[in-house]
Design a protein around this motif. Structure first.
Motif, PDB file in Angstrom:
ATOM      1  N   ILE A 177      60.759  45.453  56.941  1.00  0.00           N
ATOM      2  CA  ILE A 177      61.141  45.574  55.521  1.00  0.00           C
ATOM      3  C   ILE A 177      61.523  44.211  54.959  1.00  0.00           C
ATOM      4  N   GLN A 197      67.508  51.041  50.750  1.00  0.00           N
ATOM      5  CA  GLN A 197      66.688  52.241  50.786  1.00  0.00           C
ATOM      6  C   GLN A 197      67.476  53.405  50.188  1.00  0.00           C
ATOM      7  N   ILE A 205      52.762  51.692  49.969  1.00  0.00           N
ATOM      8  CA  ILE A 205      54.204  51.803  49.694  1.00  0.00           C
ATOM      9  C   ILE A 205      54.559  51.233  48.334  1.00  0.00           C
ATOM     10  N   PHE A 213      58.066  52.185  57.353  1.00  0.00           N
ATOM     11  CA  PHE A 213      58.546  52.202  55.965  1.00  0.00           C
ATOM     12  C   PHE A 213      58.895  53.606  55.481  1.00  0.00           C
ATOM     13  N   LEU A 239      67.731  57.497  49.457  1.00  0.00           N
ATOM     14  CA  LEU A 239      67.263  58.843  49.790  1.00  0.00           C
ATOM     15  C   LEU A 239      67.392  59.688  48.528  1.00  0.00           C
ATOM     16  N   VAL A 269      70.829  54.833  51.786  1.00  0.00           N
ATOM     17  CA  VAL A 269      70.909  55.204  53.199  1.00  0.00           C
ATOM     18  C   VAL A 269      70.830  53.996  54.120  1.00  0.00           C
ATOM     19  N   GLN A 270      70.071  53.007  53.727  1.00  0.00           N
ATOM     20  CA  GLN A 270      69.994  51.818  54.567  1.00  0.00           C
ATOM     21  C   GLN A 270      70.032  50.592  53.672  1.00  0.00           C
ATOM     22  N   VAL A 274      55.167  53.500  43.130  1.00  0.00           N
ATOM     23  CA  VAL A 274      56.239  53.229  42.174  1.00  0.00           C
ATOM     24  C   VAL A 274      55.715  53.411  40.760  1.00  0.00           C
ATOM     25  N   ARG A 284      60.350  60.684  50.942  1.00  0.00           N
ATOM     26  CA  ARG A 284      60.371  60.275  49.532  1.00  0.00           C
ATOM     27  C   ARG A 284      61.330  59.120  49.286  1.00  0.00           C
ATOM     28  N   VAL A 285      61.664  58.376  50.328  1.00  0.00           N
ATOM     29  CA  VAL A 285      62.616  57.290  50.132  1.00  0.00           C
ATOM     30  C   VAL A 285      62.048  56.233  49.193  1.00  0.00           C
ATOM     31  N   LEU A 286      62.958  55.549  48.523  1.00  0.00           N
ATOM     32  CA  LEU A 286      62.599  54.491  47.587  1.00  0.00           C
ATOM     33  C   LEU A 286      63.243  53.196  48.048  1.00  0.00           C
ATOM     34  N   TYR A 287      62.654  52.093  47.656  1.00  0.00           N
ATOM     35  CA  TYR A 287      63.225  50.790  47.971  1.00  0.00           C
ATOM     36  C   TYR A 287      63.700  50.123  46.688  1.00  0.00           C
ATOM     37  N   VAL A 340      63.321  49.626  41.241  1.00  0.00           N
ATOM     38  CA  VAL A 340      62.590  50.280  42.331  1.00  0.00           C
ATOM     39  C   VAL A 340      61.348  49.449  42.630  1.00  0.00           C
ATOM     40  N   ILE A 341      61.244  48.991  43.867  1.00  0.00           N
ATOM     41  CA  ILE A 341      60.114  48.123  44.201  1.00  0.00           C
ATOM     42  C   ILE A 341      59.166  48.756  45.202  1.00  0.00           C
ATOM     43  N   GLY A 342      59.506  49.902  45.734  1.00  0.00           N
ATOM     44  CA  GLY A 342      58.588  50.492  46.704  1.00  0.00           C
ATOM     45  C   GLY A 342      58.973  51.917  47.056  1.00  0.00           C
ATOM     46  N   THR A 343      58.071  52.564  47.734  1.00  0.00           N
ATOM     47  CA  THR A 343      58.311  53.927  48.205  1.00  0.00           C
ATOM     48  C   THR A 343      57.959  53.997  49.684  1.00  0.00           C
ATOM     49  N   SER A 344      58.130  55.171  50.242  1.00  0.00           N
ATOM     50  CA  SER A 344      57.755  55.330  51.648  1.00  0.00           C
ATOM     51  C   SER A 344      56.240  55.329  51.806  1.00  0.00           C
TER      52      SER A 344
END
Lengths: 175, 443
Positions: free
Chosen positions: B46, B173, A35, A81, B175, B165-166, A39, B136-139, B126-130
């Motif tokens: 998370i 998160q 995850i 995740f 979308l 979205v969250q 990036v 394809r969500v991003l964190y 951006v620190i993460g992805t799914s």
């Protein structure tokens, strides 16, 4: 049910154990890398590290039940995740099946050889994608599109990377 | 029985685990989480992972910053020169766009249009992805503690990214627009056709629900329509790359997003959007002569300036043309008087028009008369980099966050003038400065 017919004599098959730390942290780190790294390196989602780790543990321990459970837990962690629109259990189901098949096959054939590892990973990746597609399309009615070329390329990439990942993970094996 | 269980133990365990997960799936599908609600187990997972990801990303940023700031300075001088040149070009554009925006606001106010402004934004990393291809969500490293709530728009300077979205306490998160569950109200910039931009499982984005009898050409820009009430109107979305007949009488329009969704590092979360009518102050003084000048673009070339330099009523007509100036060469400034009330009368026949570098489609060459208020764009001379709209006392700043305006599309453009050529500032015209709500986003 384990596969019938043996390609390797029972004596040649070694069953490995792992420390609890390895069992817990290796899958977790694999999911974390999965995850985080995209990036910076966006093509990495093609490489499915949790899937490779599932195959490794399943084939090394050669126990279908532990293979199922390992695959289920890794898959569910991956599901956590994957976003709110991704129900928990999709990867869980796919990796449960892979864990079971890999451990069953590990009882029958030599899975230490890079060649067999390559072929195993390639075949299991296609199965993994098929199961995921079946769950998403059949159970959840999601509009996923199946692309043979994409699956073939991804399977090839995972099979190649898998050889190196397995070689690295061999260090955690304990007899 | 024992023999049966023992023989099929593995298979029974497999079936049990699969069954449990299928039941769990069915429960989730039957009772989906409410909008903005997060399942507890996801929240835990998370929240556990976010600090690790933040630490890794910020450490990496720190090392990278230290290296690029103190050690790796190769090419900085050249880059500096290039940036200065670009800044000069942008100043020209800025002056022109400011004038356009001001004129557009006048029109909007007259037509009672509501305008959307991005009031405030939060920069996030951006620190993460799914971690999967299917989602394809991003964190992001900002969450509810930073004021982020679900359904906020996420953008970059080049285009939109997606929506929140969250939200978790320290992360959120996103979308992205290329996710298969995403939908954005979008419109084609030139034809103004509206549709819905949707993502796909393979990461492609398509503009849907545009009838197949409409003409859409590849290369056309796509912007947000504002219809989804998430993205402000007018933000860049992408560009059409292919148009094919689709099913159900709709076109299948493939769009490439403006933002590099696969290389995102920093984004802006739009935390506040203001929708309001343009301020009446934006109108500025509207004199009868201005209206007359717009209705009668051709004004007699007779210049009437009294001895004190005050423009007579006939010359005041030309005052409305000060914003439509020429971008003339500095020497033209010597030929122009500085009349009051913003009247740009020229007391030397052929003054601006005879200047060698007059890029003056908006002027009347050789007439020696007043400048006609043609809606044209000039100001290409380098000296015009210091220009500012002649009709404003204070420099007008065009806020990048001002969006949704019709200004850049439909308003007739005007020409920045060199300071020497511009008229004296009109004391009443300083109200045309863009309101502070259009301030640049916090980067």
């Amino acid at each position: 049910m384990p596969f019938r017919g043996s390609l390797t004599s029972r004596e040649q098959v070694s069953v490995y154990e792992f420390s609890w730390a390895a069992i817990i942290f290796v899958p977790l780190i694999a999911v974390l890398i999965q995850i985080f790294i995209p990036v910076r390196v966006r093509f990495l989602p093609i490489i499915d590290l949790p899937f490779l780790v599932t195959i490794f543990f399943a084939t090394a321990r050669r126990n279908p039940i532990s293979g199922c459970i390992t695959g289920c837990l890794i898959g569910l962690t991956q599901d956590l995740f994957a976003g709110p629109s991704h129900p928990l259990g999709m990867y869980g189901i796919a990796l449960t099946v892979i864990g079971y098949l890999a451990s069953s096959l590990g009882l029958k054939i030599d899975v230490e050889n890079p060649g067999s590892r390559f072929l195993l990973t390639y075949a299991f990746f296609v199965i993994h994608q098929g199961v995921y597609y079946g769950v998403a399309h059949g159970l959840l009615r999601e509009g996923l599109q199946w692309s043979w070329s994409h699956v073939a390329i991804s399977a090839l990439a995972n099979a190649v990377i898998g050889i190196f990942v397995f070689k690295f993970l061999d260090r955690f094996k304990q007899r | 029985m024992d023999t049966f269980l023992g023989r099929y133990k593995n298979l029974i365990v497999l079936a049990a685990i699969l069954f449990a997960q299928i039941v769990a799936l069915a429960v989730q599908v039957r009772r989906p989480a409410q909008e903005g609600e997060t399942r507890l187990i996801r929240l835990w997972a998370i929240s556990t992972v976010t600090p690790i990801e933040k630490a890794v990303v910020h450490s990496q940023e720190w090392i990278q910053d230290t290296w690029t700031t103190y050690a790796y300075l190769r090419g900085v001088r050249r880059e500096n020169r290039e940036l200065r040149a670009e800044l000069g070009r942008m100043k020209i554009d800025d002056a022109r766009i400011s004038e356009d925006a001001r004129m557009a606001r006048r029109v909007q106010a007259l037509l009672a249009f509501k305008e959307q402004y991005v009031d405030s934004t939060i920069a996030a990393q951006v620190i993460g992805t799914s971690g999967s291809e299917q989602s394809r969500v991003l964190y992001l490293d900002k969450g509810s503690n930073d004021g982020i709530t679900p359904d906020m728009a996420v953008i970059t300077p080049t285009g939109i990214v997606g929506k929140i979205v969250q939200v978790f306490p320290d992360s959120s998160q996103v979308l992205p627009i290329n996710d298969q569950f995403s939908g954005v109200g979008a419109a084609l910039k030139d034809s103004r056709l509206q549709g819905i931009l949707k993502g796909a499982a393979n990461g492609a984005t398509t503009l849907q629900y545009i009838m197949s009898d409409e003409k859409v050409v590849p290369g056309e820009e796509v912007i947000t329509s504002g219809g989804d009430r998430i993205f402000p109107k007018g933000l860049p979305v992408g560009r059409v790359v292919s148009v094919e007949p689709g099913k159900d009488l709709f076109l299948n329009i493939r769009v490439v997003p403006s933002s590099r969704l696969d290389q995102l590092e920093e984004v802006l979360v739009v935390t506040k959007i203001t929708e309001k009518m343009p301020d009446a102050k934006d109108l500025g003084p509207l004199r009868a002569s201005d209206i007359l000048a717009e209705r009668l673009p051709t004004v007699p070339s007779k210049t009437e300036v009294d001895a004190a330099g005050n423009a007579k009523p006939g010359a005041a007509t030309a005052g409305s043309a000060t914003g439509t100036g020429t971008g003339a060469h500095p020497t033209a400034g010597t030929a122009a008087s500085k009349p009051v009330n913003g009247a740009a009368t020229i007391n030397k026949p052929g003054g601006a028009a005879t200047a060698p570098h007059t890029a003056a489609p908006g002027s009347t060459p050789g007439t020696g008369g007043v400048v006609k208020p043609k809606p044209t764009t000039t100001g290409t001379h380098p000296a015009a980099t210091t220009a500012r709209p002649s009709n404003s006392a204070a420099p007008v700043t065009t806020a990048p966050s001002q969006v949704g305006s019709q200004a850049n599309r439909s308003a007739p453009t005007t020409t920045p003038k060199h300071p020497k050529t511009e008229s004296a500032p009109n004391p009443n015209s300083d109200q045309s400065t863009i309101p502070p709500t259009g301030a640049p986003p916090q980067l």
